[in-house]
Design a protein around this motif. Structure first.
Motif, PDB file in Angstrom:
ATOM      1  N   ARG A 208      47.222  37.393  48.152  1.00 59.43           N
ATOM      2  CA  ARG A 208      48.597  36.988  48.717  1.00 59.43           C
ATOM      3  C   ARG A 208      49.707  36.866  47.440  1.00 59.43           C
ATOM      4  O   ARG A 208      50.610  37.234  47.215  1.00 59.43           O
ATOM      5  CB  ARG A 208      48.955  35.945  49.587  1.00 59.43           C
ATOM      6  CG  ARG A 208      48.255  36.099  51.058  1.00 59.43           C
ATOM      7  CD  ARG A 208      49.266  37.231  51.799  1.00 59.43           C
ATOM      8  NE  ARG A 208      50.721  36.845  51.626  1.00 59.43           N
ATOM      9  CZ  ARG A 208      51.360  36.229  52.712  1.00 59.43           C
ATOM     10  NH1 ARG A 208      50.446  35.809  53.671  1.00 59.43           N
ATOM     11  NH2 ARG A 208      52.640  35.952  52.485  1.00 59.43           N
ATOM     12  N   SER A 209      48.868  36.264  46.454  1.00 62.82           N
ATOM     13  CA  SER A 209      49.683  35.873  45.195  1.00 62.82           C
ATOM     14  C   SER A 209      49.846  36.978  44.337  1.00 62.82           C
ATOM     15  O   SER A 209      50.839  37.076  43.214  1.00 62.82           O
ATOM     16  CB  SER A 209      49.177  34.802  44.559  1.00 62.82           C
ATOM     17  OG  SER A 209      47.863  35.075  44.021  1.00 62.82           O
ATOM     18  N   GLY A 210      48.810  37.953  44.389  1.00 63.13           N
ATOM     19  CA  GLY A 210      48.667  39.114  43.364  1.00 63.13           C
ATOM     20  C   GLY A 210      48.083  38.684  41.959  1.00 63.13           C
ATOM     21  O   GLY A 210      48.004  39.412  40.999  1.00 63.13           O
ATOM     22  N   SER A 211      47.451  37.347  41.848  1.00 62.41           N
ATOM     23  CA  SER A 211      47.071  36.735  40.616  1.00 62.41           C
ATOM     24  C   SER A 211      45.591  36.116  41.135  1.00 62.41           C
ATOM     25  O   SER A 211      45.529  35.456  42.155  1.00 62.41           O
ATOM     26  CB  SER A 211      47.971  35.827  40.207  1.00 62.41           C
ATOM     27  OG  SER A 211      47.358  35.061  39.199  1.00 62.41           O
ATOM     28  N   VAL A 212      45.017  36.081  39.930  1.00 60.31           N
ATOM     29  CA  VAL A 212      43.678  35.296  40.308  1.00 60.31           C
ATOM     30  C   VAL A 212      43.717  33.760  39.818  1.00 60.31           C
ATOM     31  O   VAL A 212      42.911  32.886  40.490  1.00 60.31           O
ATOM     32  CB  VAL A 212      42.585  35.902  38.787  1.00 60.31           C
ATOM     33  CG1 VAL A 212      42.723  35.151  37.911  1.00 60.31           C
ATOM     34  CG2 VAL A 212      41.161  35.435  39.761  1.00 60.31           C
ATOM     35  N   TRP A 213      44.823  33.315  39.391  1.00 59.08           N
ATOM     36  CA  TRP A 213      45.034  32.003  38.992  1.00 59.08           C
ATOM     37  C   TRP A 213      45.108  30.869  40.323  1.00 59.08           C
ATOM     38  O   TRP A 213      44.346  29.821  40.144  1.00 59.08           O
ATOM     39  CB  TRP A 213      46.266  31.735  38.119  1.00 59.08           C
ATOM     40  CG  TRP A 213      46.059  32.427  36.750  1.00 59.08           C
ATOM     41  CD1 TRP A 213      46.491  33.476  36.164  1.00 59.08           C
ATOM     42  CD2 TRP A 213      44.995  31.763  35.881  1.00 59.08           C
ATOM     43  NE1 TRP A 213      46.138  33.558  34.902  1.00 59.08           N
ATOM     44  CE2 TRP A 213      45.350  32.909  34.560  1.00 59.08           C
ATOM     45  CE3 TRP A 213      44.053  31.011  35.592  1.00 59.08           C
ATOM     46  CZ2 TRP A 213      44.414  32.678  33.605  1.00 59.08           C
ATOM     47  CZ3 TRP A 213      43.316  30.726  34.478  1.00 59.08           C
ATOM     48  CH2 TRP A 213      43.487  31.562  33.420  1.00 59.08           C
ATOM     49  N   PRO A 214      45.856  31.200  41.236  1.00 59.37           N
ATOM     50  CA  PRO A 214      45.456  30.353  42.497  1.00 59.37           C
ATOM     51  C   PRO A 214      44.176  30.361  42.924  1.00 59.37           C
ATOM     52  O   PRO A 214      43.965  29.122  43.249  1.00 59.37           O
ATOM     53  CB  PRO A 214      46.414  31.147  43.566  1.00 59.37           C
ATOM     54  CG  PRO A 214      47.325  31.894  42.850  1.00 59.37           C
ATOM     55  CD  PRO A 214      46.590  32.352  41.670  1.00 59.37           C
ATOM     56  N   ALA A 215      43.423  31.342  42.885  1.00 56.60           N
ATOM     57  CA  ALA A 215      41.877  31.102  43.226  1.00 56.60           C
ATOM     58  C   ALA A 215      41.084  30.216  42.332  1.00 56.60           C
ATOM     59  O   ALA A 215      40.451  29.452  42.652  1.00 56.60           O
ATOM     60  CB  ALA A 215      41.250  32.484  43.307  1.00 56.60           C
TER      61      ALA A 215
END
Length: 263
Positions: A208-215
């Motif tokens: 949903r974010s398009g980024s690995v950082w929220p994970a």
């Protein structure tokens, strides 16, 4: 001989790459865990070995990226920061909310009791530092599982990828058996089964974010804020009902994040 259509060749290529990634990550993890598993070093060294094990998915992803070069590192591992603060907040908020509900239910039903307030206050001071530390440690895992793997196997679809990656994630965690001590088989089964629902939630944050950082930050919250709310606030004991509540809420959160968006 009739040549395979491009779509079929692409699907086989994806399976091959993902299989190699899984094999490399697990082999590296198991190899580095040998001193810990077979008690070749004092148990104090486990705290040094564990962060090295967490790097193995990243190393596997880098090896596959160097071998295939499907795109830039930033694209392949989804390391962009743009728009991530909102999703980081959502991820951490969901982790905290799920754990808080579990604790509230356990306290309301008399399953657990609150720890002394001074003990809770002392633990509260460490929540943010531990969150940051655990997030740094989580980079190795998330750049592999939700970074490289999420990009390479995106064609599989959300739930199939979440299930497969979650099952392999459990296998990858097997060296943990060496450090959790002698526990009943049922407790061990519950421990490992509890990992599976986190894979869809972390993957949903990544997609949903398009980024690995929220994970990455959500993974850090699992090992810090969640532990605080479930272990530092209450005097907790293992209880299947409370575990199941956590599993259901985690899967529901992933489904909510991946719900169809209005045009």
């Amino acid at each position: 001989m009739v040549a395979s259509p491009p779509l079929a060749r692409s699907a086989r290529s994806t399976v091959t790459d993902v299989t190699w990634f899984f094999a490399i990550a697990i082999l590296l993890c198991f190899s580095l865990s040998v001193p810990m598993v077979f008690r070749l070093v004092p148990t104090d060294f486990n705290n040094l070995i564990t962060p090295l094990l967490q790097l193995t998915p990243l190393l596997a992803g880098i090896i596959m990226w160097l071998a295939r070069r499907p795109g830039t590192f930033r694209e392949t591992f989804a390391t962009g920061w743009r728009g991530t603060p909102r999703w980081i907040g959502i991820g951490i908020g969901l982790i905290a909310a799920i754990a808080a509900i579990q604790t509230a239910v356990a306290l309301a039903l008399g399953i657990w009791e609150l720890n002394p307030l001074d003990q809770i206050a002392a633990a509260t001071m460490w929540v943010v530092p531990v969150l940051l530390m655990q997030s740094v440690f989580a980079i190795g895992e998330e750049f592999g599982w939700r970074g490289w793997l999420s990009t390479r196997a995106a064609s599989w679809g959300f739930w199939p990828l979440a299930l497969v990656s979650g099952l392999v994630w459990i296998v990858w965690h097997l060296p943990v058996l060496a450090v959790i001590g002698d526990r009943p088989l049922w407790d061990i089964v519950i421990y490992f089964a509890g990992m599976l629902p986190w894979a869809p939630l972390l993957l949903a944050l990544r997609w949903r974010s398009g980024s690995v950082w929220p994970a990455v930050l959500a993974h850090g919250a699992i090992n810090s804020i969640r532990v605080y709310l479930l272990q530092s606030v209450p005097n907790a004991t293992d209880h299947l009902l409370i575990e199941v509540i956590g599993w259901v809420l985690t899967l529901a959160a992933a489904a909510w994040l991946m719900r169809p968006r209005k045009a």
